[in-house]
Design a protein around this motif. Structure first.
Motif, PDB file in Angstrom:
ATOM      1  N   THR A  55       0.804  -1.226   0.000  1.00 55.30           N
ATOM      2  CA  THR A  55       0.000   0.000   0.000  1.00 55.30           C
ATOM      3  C   THR A  55       0.833   1.270   0.000  1.00 55.30           C
ATOM      4  O   THR A  55       0.390   2.310  -0.497  1.00 55.30           O
ATOM      5  N   GLU A  56       2.077   1.204   0.538  1.00 57.01           N
ATOM      6  CA  GLU A  56       2.870   2.422   0.699  1.00 57.01           C
ATOM      7  C   GLU A  56       4.077   2.512  -0.225  1.00 57.01           C
ATOM      8  O   GLU A  56       4.604   3.605  -0.454  1.00 57.01           O
ATOM      9  N   ASN A  57       4.551   1.370  -0.727  1.00 60.09           N
ATOM     10  CA  ASN A  57       5.705   1.380  -1.637  1.00 60.09           C
ATOM     11  C   ASN A  57       5.472   0.345  -2.726  1.00 60.09           C
ATOM     12  O   ASN A  57       6.197  -0.633  -2.854  1.00 60.09           O
ATOM     13  N   TYR A  58       4.416   0.589  -3.506  1.00 56.90           N
ATOM     14  CA  TYR A  58       3.996  -0.400  -4.501  1.00 56.90           C
ATOM     15  C   TYR A  58       5.062  -0.626  -5.566  1.00 56.90           C
ATOM     16  O   TYR A  58       5.189  -1.733  -6.088  1.00 56.90           O
ATOM     17  N   ALA A  59       5.851   0.382  -5.879  1.00 55.81           N
ATOM     18  CA  ALA A  59       6.893   0.226  -6.904  1.00 55.81           C
ATOM     19  C   ALA A  59       7.888  -0.863  -6.495  1.00 55.81           C
ATOM     20  O   ALA A  59       8.250  -1.726  -7.306  1.00 55.81           O
ATOM     21  N   LEU A  60       8.323  -0.848  -5.239  1.00 57.48           N
ATOM     22  CA  LEU A  60       9.259  -1.866  -4.744  1.00 57.48           C
ATOM     23  C   LEU A  60       8.576  -3.225  -4.661  1.00 57.48           C
ATOM     24  O   LEU A  60       9.144  -4.243  -5.080  1.00 57.48           O
ATOM     25  N   PHE A  61       7.355  -3.235  -4.120  1.00 57.19           N
ATOM     26  CA  PHE A  61       6.585  -4.477  -4.019  1.00 57.19           C
ATOM     27  C   PHE A  61       6.418  -5.110  -5.399  1.00 57.19           C
ATOM     28  O   PHE A  61       6.664  -6.298  -5.588  1.00 57.19           O
ATOM     29  N   HIS A  62       6.006  -4.299  -6.360  1.00 57.75           N
ATOM     30  CA  HIS A  62       5.756  -4.801  -7.712  1.00 57.75           C
ATOM     31  C   HIS A  62       7.035  -5.313  -8.362  1.00 57.75           C
ATOM     32  O   HIS A  62       7.036  -6.370  -8.996  1.00 57.75           O
ATOM     33  N   GLU A  63       8.130  -4.583  -8.203  1.00 60.66           N
ATOM     34  CA  GLU A  63       9.393  -5.008  -8.814  1.00 60.66           C
ATOM     35  C   GLU A  63       9.834  -6.372  -8.270  1.00 60.66           C
ATOM     36  O   GLU A  63      10.254  -7.251  -9.026  1.00 60.66           O
ATOM     37  N   PHE A  64       9.722  -6.542  -6.962  1.00 60.79           N
ATOM     38  CA  PHE A  64      10.143  -7.794  -6.335  1.00 60.79           C
ATOM     39  C   PHE A  64       9.322  -8.976  -6.852  1.00 60.79           C
ATOM     40  O   PHE A  64       9.873 -10.001  -7.260  1.00 60.79           O
ATOM     41  N   TYR A  65       8.001  -8.826  -6.851  1.00 59.53           N
ATOM     42  CA  TYR A  65       7.159  -9.947  -7.259  1.00 59.53           C
ATOM     43  C   TYR A  65       7.162 -10.156  -8.773  1.00 59.53           C
ATOM     44  O   TYR A  65       7.025 -11.292  -9.236  1.00 59.53           O
ATOM     45  N   LYS A  66       7.351  -9.122  -9.544  1.00 56.87           N
ATOM     46  CA  LYS A  66       7.494  -9.276 -10.989  1.00 56.87           C
ATOM     47  C   LYS A  66       8.743 -10.095 -11.312  1.00 56.87           C
ATOM     48  O   LYS A  66       8.717 -10.987 -12.163  1.00 56.87           O
ATOM     49  N   LEU A  67       9.835  -9.809 -10.613  1.00 59.05           N
ATOM     50  CA  LEU A  67      11.065 -10.584 -10.804  1.00 59.05           C
ATOM     51  C   LEU A  67      10.869 -12.046 -10.420  1.00 59.05           C
ATOM     52  O   LEU A  67      11.366 -12.954 -11.090  1.00 59.05           O
ATOM     53  N   ARG A  68      10.150 -12.282  -9.337  1.00 54.44           N
ATOM     54  CA  ARG A  68       9.895 -13.658  -8.897  1.00 54.44           C
ATOM     55  C   ARG A  68       9.039 -14.403  -9.919  1.00 54.44           C
ATOM     56  O   ARG A  68       9.276 -15.584 -10.202  1.00 54.44           O
ATOM     57  N   ILE A  69       8.025 -13.732 -10.458  1.00 57.43           N
ATOM     58  CA  ILE A  69       7.155 -14.357 -11.463  1.00 57.43           C
ATOM     59  C   ILE A  69       7.958 -14.668 -12.725  1.00 57.43           C
ATOM     60  O   ILE A  69       7.837 -15.758 -13.310  1.00 57.43           O
ATOM     61  N   GLU A  70       8.797 -13.725 -13.154  1.00 55.70           N
ATOM     62  CA  GLU A  70       9.600 -13.944 -14.361  1.00 55.70           C
ATOM     63  C   GLU A  70      10.634 -15.046 -14.156  1.00 55.70           C
ATOM     64  O   GLU A  70      10.993 -15.746 -15.106  1.00 55.70           O
ATOM     65  N   ALA A  71      11.110 -15.210 -12.916  1.00 55.30           N
ATOM     66  CA  ALA A  71      12.059 -16.300 -12.631  1.00 55.30           C
ATOM     67  C   ALA A  71      11.414 -17.662 -12.859  1.00 55.30           C
ATOM     68  O   ALA A  71      12.081 -18.631 -13.256  1.00 55.30           O
ATOM     69  N   LEU A  72      10.098 -17.762 -12.630  1.00 56.97           N
ATOM     70  CA  LEU A  72       9.395 -19.026 -12.842  1.00 56.97           C
ATOM     71  C   LEU A  72       9.356 -19.420 -14.315  1.00 56.97           C
ATOM     72  O   LEU A  72       9.279 -20.601 -14.644  1.00 56.97           O
ATOM     73  N   ASP A  73       9.394 -18.406 -15.208  1.00 57.68           N
ATOM     74  CA  ASP A  73       9.366 -18.700 -16.640  1.00 57.68           C
ATOM     75  C   ASP A  73      10.611 -19.459 -17.089  1.00 57.68           C
ATOM     76  O   ASP A  73      10.599 -20.123 -18.130  1.00 57.68           O
ATOM     77  N   LYS A  74      11.691 -19.352 -16.310  1.00 55.80           N
ATOM     78  CA  LYS A  74      12.953 -20.004 -16.673  1.00 55.80           C
ATOM     79  C   LYS A  74      13.195 -21.267 -15.850  1.00 55.80           C
ATOM     80  O   LYS A  74      14.261 -21.868 -15.941  1.00 55.80           O
ATOM     81  N   ALA A  75      12.212 -21.653 -15.040  1.00 56.81           N
ATOM     82  CA  ALA A  75      12.389 -22.804 -14.139  1.00 56.81           C
ATOM     83  C   ALA A  75      11.287 -23.824 -14.374  1.00 56.81           C
ATOM     84  O   ALA A  75      10.265 -23.527 -14.988  1.00 56.81           O
ATOM     85  N   ALA A  76      11.511 -25.028 -13.881  1.00 54.72           N
ATOM     86  CA  ALA A  76      10.535 -26.111 -14.039  1.00 54.72           C
ATOM     87  C   ALA A  76      10.679 -27.082 -12.882  1.00 54.72           C
ATOM     88  O   ALA A  76      11.717 -27.119 -12.208  1.00 54.72           O
ATOM     89  N   PRO A  77       9.650 -27.885 -12.627  1.00 54.10           N
ATOM     90  CA  PRO A  77       9.762 -28.902 -11.575  1.00 54.10           C
ATOM     91  C   PRO A  77      10.921 -29.853 -11.861  1.00 54.10           C
ATOM     92  O   PRO A  77      11.223 -30.138 -13.030  1.00 54.10           O
ATOM     93  N   HIS A  78      11.583 -30.326 -10.817  1.00 54.32           N
ATOM     94  CA  HIS A  78      12.645 -31.314 -11.000  1.00 54.32           C
ATOM     95  C   HIS A  78      12.106 -32.714 -10.709  1.00 54.32           C
ATOM     96  O   HIS A  78      10.922 -32.885 -10.384  1.00 54.32           O
ATOM     97  N   GLU A  79      12.971 -33.695 -10.821  1.00 56.42           N
ATOM     98  CA  GLU A  79      12.515 -35.084 -10.685  1.00 56.42           C
ATOM     99  C   GLU A  79      11.953 -35.386  -9.298  1.00 56.42           C
ATOM    100  O   GLU A  79      11.104 -36.259  -9.144  1.00 56.42           O
TER     101      GLU A  79
END
Length: 233
Positions: A55-79
């Protein structure tokens, strides 16, 4: 010897529940939170993963979670994820309860999964709770219904766990004959209370087992995927 004993316990148990944490996903390339190389050694969670940041620092909040979401695009479940899904299909495992928000258990084929900390793969409006698209969050759009702020559907610091999932997991743990706790530091309340709620056998599997304080019937130290691959079942 410990791995052989675990194999015997899994074969004899009629009700086995798995509890997983961040260590389950590190071998998929997802950083954990509390190890030397984890997220929180570079970013203070009290400044990011909170409702105050939302609510008070959405730019930082958004950047952090956007990076986490984009990291999932390069990852997959392992065995290891696939092994747990296979155990469920074979009737060996009845439920997977996870602290992870990446959805890897479901992607690997597990059907009966309870996400205790929510899912980063789903987005909602913080104000009106309306569901939204992940691409809308990535581009920092507002809620199409009320104009509110969009957020991942994860449990932030200070928020309560989803009560329905918590109740399901708690009841399953109480009925379990065997509980496997995999890849979690057991530092986060109330999930760290789960192993103490069962009357069944308890097993702890983690790369670092030096920090746990809950008494377990069996402790196995090692990489998650390698340990799961070695279990004779």
């Amino acid at each position: 010897m410990s791995i052989e004993k675990l194999g015997e316990w899994l074969q004899s148990s009629k009700n086995t529940v798995i509890v997983t944490g961040a260590g389950m996903s590190t071998e998929s390339g997802i950083p954990d939170f509390r190890s030397v190389s984890g997220w929180w050694n570079h970013i203070d969670p009290r400044t990011v993963a909170t409702t105050e940041a939302l609510t008070e620092n959405y730019a930082l909040f958004h950047e952090f979670y956007k990076l986490r979401i984009e990291a999932l695009d390069k990852a997959a479940p392992h065995e290891g994820h696939s092994i747990l899904a296979d155990w469920e299909q074979r009737g060996i495992v009845s439920l997977v309860a996870t602290q992870n928000v990446d959805g890897f258990h479901q992607l690997a084929g597990s059907q009966n999964v309870e996400e205790l900390h929510g899912s980063i793969r789903s987005i909602r409006c913080h104000r009106c709770q309306q569901a939204a698209f992940i691409d809308d969050f990535k581009r920092k759009a507002s809620c199409p219904q009320c104009g509110g702020t969009l957020r991942p559907n994860v449990v932030l610091f200070g928020e309560s766990l989803p009560q329905k999932s918590w109740h399901i997991v708690m009841e399953a743990i109480k009925r379990a004959e065997l509980v496997l706790v995999i890849g979690t530091s057991l530092e986060v309340y109330p999930v760290n209370q789960l192993p103490m709620m069962t009357k069944g056998k308890t097993v702890y599997i983690n790369l670092d087992t030096s920090q746990y304080t809950v008494p377990f019937d069996l402790v196995i130290e090692g990489k998650i995927k390698e340990v799961l691959q070695q279990i004779p079942i």
